[in-house]
Scaffold this motif. Sequence first.
Motif, PDB file in Angstrom:
ATOM      1  N   MET A 158       0.831  -1.202   0.000  1.00  0.00           N
ATOM      2  CA  MET A 158       0.000   0.000   0.000  1.00  0.00           C
ATOM      3  C   MET A 158       0.872   1.262   0.000  1.00  0.00           C
ATOM      4  O   MET A 158       0.630   2.202  -0.752  1.00  0.00           O
ATOM      5  N   GLU A 159       1.897   1.271   0.830  1.00  0.00           N
ATOM      6  CA  GLU A 159       2.772   2.436   0.928  1.00  0.00           C
ATOM      7  C   GLU A 159       3.475   2.712  -0.402  1.00  0.00           C
ATOM      8  O   GLU A 159       3.534   3.862  -0.853  1.00  0.00           O
ATOM      9  N   LYS A 160       3.981   1.670  -1.037  1.00  0.00           N
ATOM     10  CA  LYS A 160       4.649   1.841  -2.329  1.00  0.00           C
ATOM     11  C   LYS A 160       3.674   2.358  -3.384  1.00  0.00           C
ATOM     12  O   LYS A 160       4.000   3.244  -4.165  1.00  0.00           O
ATOM     13  N   TYR A 161       2.488   1.797  -3.399  1.00  0.00           N
ATOM     14  CA  TYR A 161       1.480   2.215  -4.378  1.00  0.00           C
ATOM     15  C   TYR A 161       1.129   3.694  -4.191  1.00  0.00           C
ATOM     16  O   TYR A 161       1.067   4.452  -5.155  1.00  0.00           O
ATOM     17  N   LEU A 162       0.902   4.098  -2.947  1.00  0.00           N
ATOM     18  CA  LEU A 162       0.528   5.482  -2.678  1.00  0.00           C
ATOM     19  C   LEU A 162       1.665   6.444  -3.009  1.00  0.00           C
ATOM     20  O   LEU A 162       1.439   7.525  -3.563  1.00  0.00           O
ATOM     21  N   LYS A 163       2.904   6.049  -2.693  1.00  0.00           N
ATOM     22  CA  LYS A 163       4.053   6.895  -3.035  1.00  0.00           C
ATOM     23  C   LYS A 163       4.208   7.010  -4.546  1.00  0.00           C
ATOM     24  O   LYS A 163       4.500   8.087  -5.072  1.00  0.00           O
ATOM     25  N   MET A 164       4.021   5.891  -5.253  1.00  0.00           N
ATOM     26  CA  MET A 164       4.105   5.916  -6.704  1.00  0.00           C
ATOM     27  C   MET A 164       3.017   6.803  -7.290  1.00  0.00           C
ATOM     28  O   MET A 164       3.270   7.618  -8.171  1.00  0.00           O
ATOM     29  N   ASN A 165       1.820   6.677  -6.771  1.00  0.00           N
ATOM     30  CA  ASN A 165       0.696   7.476  -7.247  1.00  0.00           C
ATOM     31  C   ASN A 165       0.952   8.963  -7.006  1.00  0.00           C
ATOM     32  O   ASN A 165       0.685   9.804  -7.866  1.00  0.00           O
ATOM     33  N   GLN A 166       1.492   9.291  -5.841  1.00  0.00           N
ATOM     34  CA  GLN A 166       1.815  10.675  -5.514  1.00  0.00           C
ATOM     35  C   GLN A 166       2.886  11.208  -6.464  1.00  0.00           C
ATOM     36  O   GLN A 166       2.784  12.336  -6.959  1.00  0.00           O
ATOM     37  N   ARG A 167       3.900  10.408  -6.740  1.00  0.00           N
ATOM     38  CA  ARG A 167       4.987  10.843  -7.629  1.00  0.00           C
ATOM     39  C   ARG A 167       4.479  11.054  -9.056  1.00  0.00           C
ATOM     40  O   ARG A 167       4.836  12.026  -9.714  1.00  0.00           O
ATOM     41  N   VAL A 168       3.643  10.152  -9.524  1.00  0.00           N
ATOM     42  CA  VAL A 168       3.079  10.303 -10.873  1.00  0.00           C
ATOM     43  C   VAL A 168       2.248  11.585 -10.951  1.00  0.00           C
ATOM     44  O   VAL A 168       2.328  12.335 -11.928  1.00  0.00           O
ATOM     45  N   SER A 169       1.465  11.858  -9.912  1.00  0.00           N
ATOM     46  CA  SER A 169       0.657  13.082  -9.876  1.00  0.00           C
ATOM     47  C   SER A 169       1.540  14.328  -9.899  1.00  0.00           C
ATOM     48  O   SER A 169       1.243  15.297 -10.599  1.00  0.00           O
ATOM     49  N   GLN A 170       2.631  14.296  -9.141  1.00  0.00           N
ATOM     50  CA  GLN A 170       3.557  15.433  -9.131  1.00  0.00           C
ATOM     51  C   GLN A 170       4.154  15.657 -10.516  1.00  0.00           C
ATOM     52  O   GLN A 170       4.233  16.798 -10.986  1.00  0.00           O
ATOM     53  N   ARG A 171       4.600  14.587 -11.154  1.00  0.00           N
ATOM     54  CA  ARG A 171       5.192  14.710 -12.489  1.00  0.00           C
ATOM     55  C   ARG A 171       4.160  15.229 -13.488  1.00  0.00           C
ATOM     56  O   ARG A 171       4.468  16.053 -14.339  1.00  0.00           O
ATOM     57  N   PHE A 172       2.944  14.746 -13.387  1.00  0.00           N
ATOM     58  CA  PHE A 172       1.880  15.216 -14.277  1.00  0.00           C
ATOM     59  C   PHE A 172       1.683  16.715 -14.106  1.00  0.00           C
ATOM     60  O   PHE A 172       1.565  17.453 -15.088  1.00  0.00           O
ATOM     61  N   GLN A 173       1.642  17.182 -12.858  1.00  0.00           N
ATOM     62  CA  GLN A 173       1.478  18.608 -12.592  1.00  0.00           C
ATOM     63  C   GLN A 173       2.651  19.408 -13.159  1.00  0.00           C
ATOM     64  O   GLN A 173       2.463  20.486 -13.721  1.00  0.00           O
ATOM     65  N   GLU A 174       3.857  18.873 -13.019  1.00  0.00           N
ATOM     66  CA  GLU A 174       5.032  19.550 -13.576  1.00  0.00           C
ATOM     67  C   GLU A 174       4.914  19.679 -15.085  1.00  0.00           C
ATOM     68  O   GLU A 174       5.180  20.750 -15.646  1.00  0.00           O
ATOM     69  N   PHE A 175       4.531  18.596 -15.749  1.00  0.00           N
ATOM     70  CA  PHE A 175       4.380  18.636 -17.202  1.00  0.00           C
ATOM     71  C   PHE A 175       3.255  19.580 -17.621  1.00  0.00           C
ATOM     72  O   PHE A 175       3.371  20.281 -18.631  1.00  0.00           O
ATOM     73  N   GLN A 176       2.177  19.620 -16.862  1.00  0.00           N
ATOM     74  CA  GLN A 176       1.074  20.537 -17.161  1.00  0.00           C
ATOM     75  C   GLN A 176       1.535  21.989 -17.047  1.00  0.00           C
ATOM     76  O   GLN A 176       1.174  22.821 -17.871  1.00  0.00           O
ATOM     77  N   MET A 177       2.307  22.281 -16.016  1.00  0.00           N
ATOM     78  CA  MET A 177       2.809  23.645 -15.836  1.00  0.00           C
ATOM     79  C   MET A 177       3.711  24.043 -17.003  1.00  0.00           C
ATOM     80  O   MET A 177       3.604  25.149 -17.533  1.00  0.00           O
ATOM     81  N   ILE A 178       4.576  23.142 -17.421  1.00  0.00           N
ATOM     82  CA  ILE A 178       5.461  23.418 -18.555  1.00  0.00           C
ATOM     83  C   ILE A 178       4.645  23.620 -19.825  1.00  0.00           C
ATOM     84  O   ILE A 178       4.897  24.552 -20.604  1.00  0.00           O
ATOM     85  N   ALA A 179       3.659  22.775 -20.038  1.00  0.00           N
ATOM     86  CA  ALA A 179       2.808  22.893 -21.228  1.00  0.00           C
ATOM     87  C   ALA A 179       2.051  24.221 -21.211  1.00  0.00           C
ATOM     88  O   ALA A 179       1.943  24.888 -22.248  1.00  0.00           O
ATOM     89  N   ASN A 180       1.551  24.616 -20.045  1.00  0.00           N
ATOM     90  CA  ASN A 180       0.841  25.903 -19.939  1.00  0.00           C
ATOM     91  C   ASN A 180       1.778  27.073 -20.191  1.00  0.00           C
ATOM     92  O   ASN A 180       1.407  28.040 -20.872  1.00  0.00           O
ATOM     93  N   GLU A 181       2.987  26.996 -19.653  1.00  0.00           N
ATOM     94  CA  GLU A 181       3.969  28.061 -19.879  1.00  0.00           C
ATOM     95  C   GLU A 181       4.327  28.156 -21.357  1.00  0.00           C
ATOM     96  O   GLU A 181       4.445  29.256 -21.906  1.00  0.00           O
ATOM     97  N   ASN A 182       4.508  27.004 -22.014  1.00  0.00           N
ATOM     98  CA  ASN A 182       4.824  26.995 -23.447  1.00  0.00           C
ATOM     99  C   ASN A 182       3.668  27.560 -24.270  1.00  0.00           C
ATOM    100  O   ASN A 182       3.884  28.300 -25.225  1.00  0.00           O
ATOM    101  N   ALA A 183       2.449  27.203 -23.897  1.00  0.00           N
ATOM    102  CA  ALA A 183       1.284  27.718 -24.621  1.00  0.00           C
ATOM    103  C   ALA A 183       1.172  29.227 -24.440  1.00  0.00           C
ATOM    104  O   ALA A 183       0.886  29.954 -25.408  1.00  0.00           O
TER     105      ALA A 183
END
Length: 94
Positions: free
Chosen positions: A60-85
Motif C-alpha cells: 500500500m505504501e509503495k502504491y501510494l508513493k508511486m501514485n503521488q509521484r506520478v501526480s507530481q510529475r503530471f502537474q510539472e508537465f502541465q505547468m510546462i505545457a501551460n507556460e509553453n502555450a
Amino acid sequence: MAKSPENIAIDQLDKDQMKTFSDFLMSYNRLSEMCFTDCVRDFTSRDVKENEEKCSLNCMEKYLKMNQRVSQRFQEFQMIANENALAMVKKTGK
C-alpha cells in the motif's frame, strides 16, 4: 420548466463529485486487489499472519508513493505545457 443557472451548476457539481468518488473507489479497489493477490498466501486461518500484514502495508505504501509521484510529475508537465502555450500566444500575438 427550465433550470436556473444555480441548479445547473449544482447538478454539474454533483456529477463531478460522483465521478471523483467513483474514481477513488476504483483506485482503492485496484490497490486492495493487487496487494491482496501479492501478499495473502495462506487461507487455512482466519487470522492475518504477520508477514502478510507487513507485505500488505508495504504494498500500500509503495502504491501510494508511486501514485503521488506520478501526480507530481503530471502537474510539472502541465505547468510546462501551460507556460509553453502562454509563450506561444505572446509570441504570435493571438
